[in-house]
Motif scaffolding. Structure first.
Motif, PDB file in Angstrom:
ATOM      1  N   ILE A  20     -29.223 -20.829  80.549  1.00  0.00           N
ATOM      2  CA  ILE A  20     -29.483 -20.296  79.204  1.00  0.00           C
ATOM      3  C   ILE A  20     -28.819 -21.182  78.155  1.00  0.00           C
ATOM      4  O   ILE A  20     -29.433 -21.530  77.143  1.00  0.00           O
ATOM      5  N   ASP A  59     -22.433 -14.937  73.404  1.00  0.00           N
ATOM      6  CA  ASP A  59     -22.853 -14.006  74.450  1.00  0.00           C
ATOM      7  C   ASP A  59     -21.801 -12.909  74.568  1.00  0.00           C
ATOM      8  O   ASP A  59     -20.606 -13.194  74.617  1.00  0.00           O
ATOM      9  N   LYS A 109     -31.606 -10.680  75.360  1.00  0.00           N
ATOM     10  CA  LYS A 109     -32.254 -11.471  76.413  1.00  0.00           C
ATOM     11  C   LYS A 109     -33.169 -10.538  77.187  1.00  0.00           C
ATOM     12  O   LYS A 109     -32.801  -9.379  77.389  1.00  0.00           O
ATOM     13  N   PRO A 110     -34.319 -11.009  77.615  1.00  0.00           N
ATOM     14  CA  PRO A 110     -34.850 -12.353  77.399  1.00  0.00           C
ATOM     15  C   PRO A 110     -35.249 -12.540  75.935  1.00  0.00           C
ATOM     16  O   PRO A 110     -35.548 -11.579  75.234  1.00  0.00           O
TER      17      PRO A 110
END
Length: 121
Positions: A20, A59, A109-110
């Motif tokens: 990612i 994240d 995500k996605p």
């Protein structure tokens, strides 16, 4: 004064999932940004201090002693730098918590790399 749309503007990407991170890095570099990657919260904060980016992509689900929420809290104590949270946590409570902690945007995500670049711009 530089803006995030300036050619070569720097971004710190704090993401512990290698594929990612590499995908986001590729799309942002193709759009003309300089990207500095970090795989942990502590390293991400160091990169922010060292690189003084115009934007952070963060994240929430970081492994280790500092998850993304702790990074965001720490960052908000020090700075008003824009933060885009990029995370698999897609519940309403997670989104509200991220935004309440000071995130400027929240992408689950996605995700579409092209949409992420558009939001960065």
């Amino acid at each position: 004064m530089a803006t995030v749309t300036d050619s070569g503007a720097s971004i710190v990407l704090i993401e512990d999932d290698g594929p990612i991170a590499d995908l986001v890095d590729l799309y942002l570099r193709d759009a003309g940004f300089r990207v500095y990657q970090a795989t942990s919260g502590r390293r991400g904060l160091e990169q922010i201090t060292d690189r003084r980016p115009l934007l952070v992509i963060l994240d929430l689900g970081l492994e280790g002693e500092m998850d993304g929420l702790a990074v965001c809290r720490t960052l908000r104590e020090r700075s008003t730098i824009p933060v885009i949270m990029l995370t698999a946590r897609d519940g309403e409570e997670d989104r509200l918590l991220g935004l309440d902690l000071g995130a400027d945007d929240y992408i689950t995500k996605p995700f579409s790399p092209r949409e992420l670049v558009a939001r960065v711009k």
